[in-house]
Design a protein around this motif. Structure first.
Motif, PDB file in Angstrom:
ATOM      1  N   VAL A   1      15.650   4.549  43.750  1.00  0.00           N
ATOM      2  CA  VAL A   1      14.442   3.978  43.150  1.00  0.00           C
ATOM      3  C   VAL A   1      14.211   2.602  43.767  1.00  0.00           C
ATOM      4  O   VAL A   1      14.976   1.660  43.534  1.00  0.00           O
ATOM      5  CB  VAL A   1      14.564   3.864  41.621  1.00  0.00           C
ATOM      6  CG1 VAL A   1      13.268   3.317  41.022  1.00  0.00           C
ATOM      7  CG2 VAL A   1      14.903   5.218  41.007  1.00  0.00           C
ATOM      8  N   ALA A   2      13.169   2.504  44.586  1.00  0.00           N
ATOM      9  CA  ALA A   2      12.863   1.255  45.286  1.00  0.00           C
ATOM     10  C   ALA A   2      11.542   0.693  44.781  1.00  0.00           C
ATOM     11  O   ALA A   2      10.665   1.425  44.325  1.00  0.00           O
ATOM     12  CB  ALA A   2      12.778   1.514  46.789  1.00  0.00           C
ATOM     13  N   ALA A   3      11.406  -0.638  44.873  1.00  0.00           N
ATOM     14  CA  ALA A   3      10.183  -1.280  44.395  1.00  0.00           C
ATOM     15  C   ALA A   3       9.696  -2.312  45.396  1.00  0.00           C
ATOM     16  O   ALA A   3      10.445  -2.796  46.249  1.00  0.00           O
ATOM     17  CB  ALA A   3      10.422  -1.946  43.044  1.00  0.00           C
ATOM     18  N   ALA A   4       8.412  -2.628  45.283  1.00  0.00           N
ATOM     19  CA  ALA A   4       7.787  -3.691  46.064  1.00  0.00           C
ATOM     20  C   ALA A   4       6.544  -4.144  45.316  1.00  0.00           C
ATOM     21  O   ALA A   4       6.043  -3.435  44.439  1.00  0.00           O
ATOM     22  CB  ALA A   4       7.423  -3.200  47.458  1.00  0.00           C
ATOM     23  N   ASP A   5       6.078  -5.346  45.653  1.00  0.00           N
ATOM     24  CA  ASP A   5       4.808  -5.825  45.119  1.00  0.00           C
ATOM     25  C   ASP A   5       3.731  -5.437  46.126  1.00  0.00           C
ATOM     26  O   ASP A   5       3.614  -6.045  47.187  1.00  0.00           O
ATOM     27  CB  ASP A   5       4.861  -7.345  44.939  1.00  0.00           C
ATOM     28  CG  ASP A   5       3.536  -7.921  44.476  1.00  0.00           C
ATOM     29  OD1 ASP A   5       2.627  -7.132  44.150  1.00  0.00           O
ATOM     30  OD2 ASP A   5       3.395  -9.156  44.446  1.00  0.00           O
ATOM     31  N   ALA A   6       2.967  -4.408  45.815  1.00  0.00           N
ATOM     32  CA  ALA A   6       2.030  -3.824  46.778  1.00  0.00           C
ATOM     33  C   ALA A   6       0.736  -4.627  46.914  1.00  0.00           C
ATOM     34  O   ALA A   6      -0.372  -4.088  46.866  1.00  0.00           O
ATOM     35  CB  ALA A   6       1.727  -2.387  46.393  1.00  0.00           C
TER      36      ALA A   6
ATOM     37  N   GLN B   1       8.188   2.303  43.173  1.00  0.00           N
ATOM     38  CA  GLN B   1       7.460   1.674  42.074  1.00  0.00           C
ATOM     39  C   GLN B   1       6.832   0.376  42.571  1.00  0.00           C
ATOM     40  O   GLN B   1       7.446  -0.353  43.353  1.00  0.00           O
ATOM     41  CB  GLN B   1       8.395   1.350  40.901  1.00  0.00           C
ATOM     42  CG  GLN B   1       9.017   2.556  40.235  1.00  0.00           C
ATOM     43  CD  GLN B   1       9.903   2.182  39.061  1.00  0.00           C
ATOM     44  OE1 GLN B   1       9.899   1.024  38.601  1.00  0.00           O
ATOM     45  NE2 GLN B   1      10.674   3.128  38.570  1.00  0.00           N
ATOM     46  N   SER B   2       5.610   0.100  42.135  1.00  0.00           N
ATOM     47  CA  SER B   2       4.967  -1.173  42.453  1.00  0.00           C
ATOM     48  C   SER B   2       5.159  -2.119  41.271  1.00  0.00           C
ATOM     49  O   SER B   2       4.772  -1.800  40.143  1.00  0.00           O
ATOM     50  CB  SER B   2       3.473  -0.971  42.725  1.00  0.00           C
ATOM     51  OG  SER B   2       2.854  -2.207  43.014  1.00  0.00           O
ATOM     52  N   ILE B   3       5.786  -3.267  41.542  1.00  0.00           N
ATOM     53  CA  ILE B   3       6.077  -4.261  40.496  1.00  0.00           C
ATOM     54  C   ILE B   3       5.641  -5.625  41.004  1.00  0.00           C
ATOM     55  O   ILE B   3       5.858  -5.958  42.176  1.00  0.00           O
ATOM     56  CB  ILE B   3       7.584  -4.286  40.161  1.00  0.00           C
ATOM     57  CG1 ILE B   3       8.044  -2.913  39.651  1.00  0.00           C
ATOM     58  CG2 ILE B   3       7.912  -5.367  39.138  1.00  0.00           C
ATOM     59  CD1 ILE B   3       9.549  -2.816  39.390  1.00  0.00           C
ATOM     60  N   ALA B   4       5.027  -6.452  40.149  1.00  0.00           N
ATOM     61  CA  ALA B   4       4.635  -7.808  40.529  1.00  0.00           C
ATOM     62  C   ALA B   4       5.857  -8.566  41.048  1.00  0.00           C
ATOM     63  O   ALA B   4       6.967  -8.400  40.528  1.00  0.00           O
ATOM     64  CB  ALA B   4       4.026  -8.534  39.341  1.00  0.00           C
ATOM     65  N   PHE B   5       5.637  -9.394  42.063  1.00  0.00           N
ATOM     66  CA  PHE B   5       6.759 -10.030  42.756  1.00  0.00           C
ATOM     67  C   PHE B   5       7.677 -10.797  41.810  1.00  0.00           C
ATOM     68  O   PHE B   5       8.901 -10.717  41.928  1.00  0.00           O
ATOM     69  CB  PHE B   5       6.234 -10.967  43.848  1.00  0.00           C
ATOM     70  CG  PHE B   5       7.312 -11.449  44.778  1.00  0.00           C
ATOM     71  CD1 PHE B   5       7.728 -10.666  45.840  1.00  0.00           C
ATOM     72  CD2 PHE B   5       7.925 -12.676  44.579  1.00  0.00           C
ATOM     73  CE1 PHE B   5       8.734 -11.096  46.703  1.00  0.00           C
ATOM     74  CE2 PHE B   5       8.930 -13.126  45.432  1.00  0.00           C
ATOM     75  CZ  PHE B   5       9.339 -12.333  46.492  1.00  0.00           C
ATOM     76  N   ASP B   6       7.095 -11.540  40.863  1.00  0.00           N
ATOM     77  CA  ASP B   6       7.947 -12.325  39.971  1.00  0.00           C
ATOM     78  C   ASP B   6       8.685 -11.467  38.943  1.00  0.00           C
ATOM     79  O   ASP B   6       9.514 -11.971  38.186  1.00  0.00           O
ATOM     80  CB  ASP B   6       7.164 -13.444  39.275  1.00  0.00           C
ATOM     81  CG  ASP B   6       5.942 -12.942  38.519  1.00  0.00           C
ATOM     82  OD1 ASP B   6       5.751 -11.710  38.435  1.00  0.00           O
ATOM     83  OD2 ASP B   6       5.171 -13.784  38.015  1.00  0.00           O
ATOM     84  N   GLY B   7       8.405 -10.164  38.927  1.00  0.00           N
ATOM     85  CA  GLY B   7       9.128  -9.253  38.046  1.00  0.00           C
ATOM     86  C   GLY B   7      10.192  -8.440  38.768  1.00  0.00           C
ATOM     87  O   GLY B   7      10.950  -7.693  38.134  1.00  0.00           O
ATOM     88  N   ILE B   8      10.283  -8.612  40.100  1.00  0.00           N
ATOM     89  CA  ILE B   8      11.216  -7.813  40.895  1.00  0.00           C
ATOM     90  C   ILE B   8      12.669  -8.110  40.553  1.00  0.00           C
ATOM     91  O   ILE B   8      13.464  -7.189  40.280  1.00  0.00           O
ATOM     92  CB  ILE B   8      10.980  -8.046  42.403  1.00  0.00           C
ATOM     93  CG1 ILE B   8       9.613  -7.501  42.830  1.00  0.00           C
ATOM     94  CG2 ILE B   8      12.110  -7.434  43.224  1.00  0.00           C
ATOM     95  CD1 ILE B   8       9.544  -6.017  43.003  1.00  0.00           C
TER      96      ILE B   8
END
Length: 264
Positions: A43-48, A84-91
């Motif tokens: 499960v990977a995330a980034a701020d898109a 998953q797309s997550i806001a940068f300050d929530g990563i």
């Protein structure tokens, strides 16, 4: 009576054959369970909102250098990728709570962040740049930003540079880099401090009303962030990154998004 008996016998025969057929079907189903790919999930995330590293294209699909990178790593190491797309300050909070396994989101490796998460080997060299309106001839670099209003993306090294360059009250924070750049275009900010490749890509996409000024600041390296307690994930990410650099896949992805060979 003979006809009735024959009819009953025929019915019983059909019923018996049906029961045998059902029994055979049941055994066959038991031998063929639902197929399992056998792949582990990553499960990977980034701020898109950070083109060309991660953003949403015109069809609504998540794309970008970081997404291609983590997909190649996952494939190399036998993982099934979930994004998953997550806001940068929530990563980082998402990593610390194990909501995600890793983040490939153009995150600069810093001592402060390294206290909260682990980082992979570096995969990209970057730095910060000042962006202003094209007609602005007063701001020629970071030293001219004192007292000026600067738009930034929250939680980034660009925000840290802005807080050093001007009064913190003059810094406007946004969840996305695109919002900060739009604030500049709208005339509500004097400048933006942001990662050089993001600013360069923004101008390349037709935003000729802004320009880059001054030198690239604070040489930085990006790493894939991983929770402190997921040591195997970190080892696999590093192994996958090494492999795609060796087999040419990394260079292929780099040229696709930046139009040049990877910088050493």
């Amino acid at each position: 009576m003979k006809r009735i008996f024959k009819t009953v016998l025929t019915g019983l025969t059909i019923l018996a054959l049906a029961l045998v057929a059902v029994g055979c079907t049941g055994k066959e189903e038991a031998k063929s369970p639902a197929q399992d790919t056998g792949k582990k999930k990553l499960v990977a995330a980034a701020d898109a909102t950070f083109a060309p590293f991660e953003f949403t294209d015109s069809s609504g699909k998540y794309v970008g250098f970081d997404l291609d990178l983590i997909a190649a790593i996952a494939e190399e190491m036998g993982y099934e990728l979930e994004f998953q797309s997550i806001a940068f300050d929530g990563i980082i909070p998402a990593l610390q709570s194990s909501q995600i396994d890793c983040a490939a989101t153009a995150m600069t490796i810093t001592p402060e962040r390294s206290k909260a998460v682990n980082f992979s080997d570096p995969y990209y060299k970057a730095g910060q740049i000042v962006v202003v309106k094209t007609e602005n001839n007063d701001i020629k670099g970071v030293n001219d930003l004192k007292g000026k209003t600067i738009a930034v993306q929250s939680g980034t090294t660009g925000a840290m540079e802005a807080e050093k360059a001007t009064d913190k009250k003059k810094v406007i924070y946004f969840t996305g880099a695109d919002q900060a750049l739009q604030e500049l275009k709208n005339g509500a900010a004097n400048a933006v401090i942001i990662d050089y490749p993001v600013a360069a890509y923004f101008i390349q996409q037709g935003n000729k009303d802004v320009k880059l000024v001054g030198d690239i600041m604070s040489a930085e390296e990006y790493g894939i962030a991983v929770p402190k307690d997921k040591e195997q994930i970190l080892a696999d990410v590093n192994a996958g990154l090494k492999k795609i650099k060796e087999n040419g896949k990394y260079a292929e992805i780099y040229k696709k998004w930046f139009g040049e060979e990877p910088r050493s």
